[in-house]
Scaffold this active site. Structure first.
Site, PDB file in Angstrom:
ATOM      1  N   PRO A  20       4.247  -0.902  -3.345  1.00 29.71           N
ATOM      2  CA  PRO A  20       2.834  -0.606  -3.077  1.00 29.71           C
ATOM      3  C   PRO A  20       2.688   0.328  -1.876  1.00 29.71           C
ATOM      4  O   PRO A  20       3.515   0.318  -0.956  1.00 29.71           O
ATOM      5  CB  PRO A  20       2.236  -1.974  -2.729  1.00 29.71           C
ATOM      6  CG  PRO A  20       3.182  -2.973  -3.288  1.00 29.71           C
ATOM      7  CD  PRO A  20       4.536  -2.320  -3.249  1.00 29.71           C
ATOM      8  N   ASN A  21       1.638   1.124  -1.880  1.00 28.26           N
ATOM      9  CA  ASN A  21       1.333   1.966  -0.726  1.00 28.26           C
ATOM     10  C   ASN A  21       1.069   1.079   0.485  1.00 28.26           C
ATOM     11  O   ASN A  21       0.588  -0.031   0.346  1.00 28.26           O
ATOM     12  CB  ASN A  21       0.092   2.822  -1.003  1.00 28.26           C
ATOM     13  CG  ASN A  21       0.355   3.836  -2.085  1.00 28.26           C
ATOM     14  OD1 ASN A  21       1.481   4.236  -2.321  1.00 28.26           O
ATOM     15  ND2 ASN A  21      -0.703   4.250  -2.756  1.00 28.26           N
ATOM     16  N   ASN A  22       1.392   1.553   1.641  1.00 27.55           N
ATOM     17  CA  ASN A  22       1.170   0.830   2.908  1.00 27.55           C
ATOM     18  C   ASN A  22       2.062  -0.383   3.073  1.00 27.55           C
ATOM     19  O   ASN A  22       1.780  -1.223   3.922  1.00 27.55           O
ATOM     20  CB  ASN A  22      -0.287   0.419   3.080  1.00 27.55           C
ATOM     21  CG  ASN A  22      -1.230   1.594   3.046  1.00 27.55           C
ATOM     22  OD1 ASN A  22      -0.871   2.682   3.482  1.00 27.55           O
ATOM     23  ND2 ASN A  22      -2.420   1.394   2.533  1.00 27.55           N
ATOM     24  N   CYS A  23       3.115  -0.524   2.283  1.00 23.60           N
ATOM     25  CA  CYS A  23       4.072  -1.614   2.488  1.00 23.60           C
ATOM     26  C   CYS A  23       5.315  -1.050   3.154  1.00 23.60           C
ATOM     27  O   CYS A  23       5.815  -0.002   2.786  1.00 23.60           O
ATOM     28  CB  CYS A  23       4.456  -2.268   1.161  1.00 23.60           C
ATOM     29  SG  CYS A  23       3.229  -3.399   0.537  1.00 23.60           S
ATOM     30  N   LEU A  24       5.806  -1.770   4.144  1.00 19.27           N
ATOM     31  CA  LEU A  24       7.011  -1.337   4.863  1.00 19.27           C
ATOM     32  C   LEU A  24       8.248  -1.578   4.027  1.00 19.27           C
ATOM     33  O   LEU A  24       8.344  -2.436   3.253  1.00 19.27           O
ATOM     34  CB  LEU A  24       7.107  -2.082   6.203  1.00 19.27           C
ATOM     35  CG  LEU A  24       5.911  -1.883   7.128  1.00 19.27           C
ATOM     36  CD1 LEU A  24       6.056  -2.801   8.324  1.00 19.27           C
ATOM     37  CD2 LEU A  24       5.805  -0.453   7.566  1.00 19.27           C
TER      38      LEU A  24
END
Length: 106
Positions: free
Chosen positions: A102-106
């Site tokens: 997912p976007n914004n996941c480290l």
């Protein structure tokens, strides 16, 4: 399942979404020390539906909002989701669902 490793990118996500099966999800979960129960499958299927609808894996905020809308208040909250999945729940669910990070996941 050494063949499984060949299907994954460096972050443990499937390289090809079409390689996903429930058996692949089970194997991925075992690698992470997780036994999938009905509650896990409900969220995995929900995230796959989200992906079909929006063409992206949800980050945690979107996952909680979507779960609340589709599953109700009891399951649509971060406490519930965090109890089922460790670390970064949105990322772990996406991985088990055969989806990209997912976007914004480290």
């Amino acid at each position: 399942m050494n063949d499984l490793q060949k299907l994954l990118d460096k972050d443990g996500h499937l390289l090809d979404l079409h390689d996903w099966t429930p058996q692949v999800a089970e194997a991925l979960a075992l690698r992470e020390g997780l036994t999938l129960a009905k509650a896990h499958w409900e969220l995995i299927e929900l995230v796959r539906t989200f992906y079909d609808e929006f063409q992206l894996a949800p980050n945690m905020r979107a996952l909680v909002r979507y779960a609340k809308e589709k599953l109700g208040e009891d399951k649509g909250n971060s406490l519930y989701i965090n109890r089922l999945f460790q670390g970064s729940p949105a990322r772990q669910i996406a991985r088990l669902a055969g989806l990209p990070k997912p976007n914004n996941c480290l």
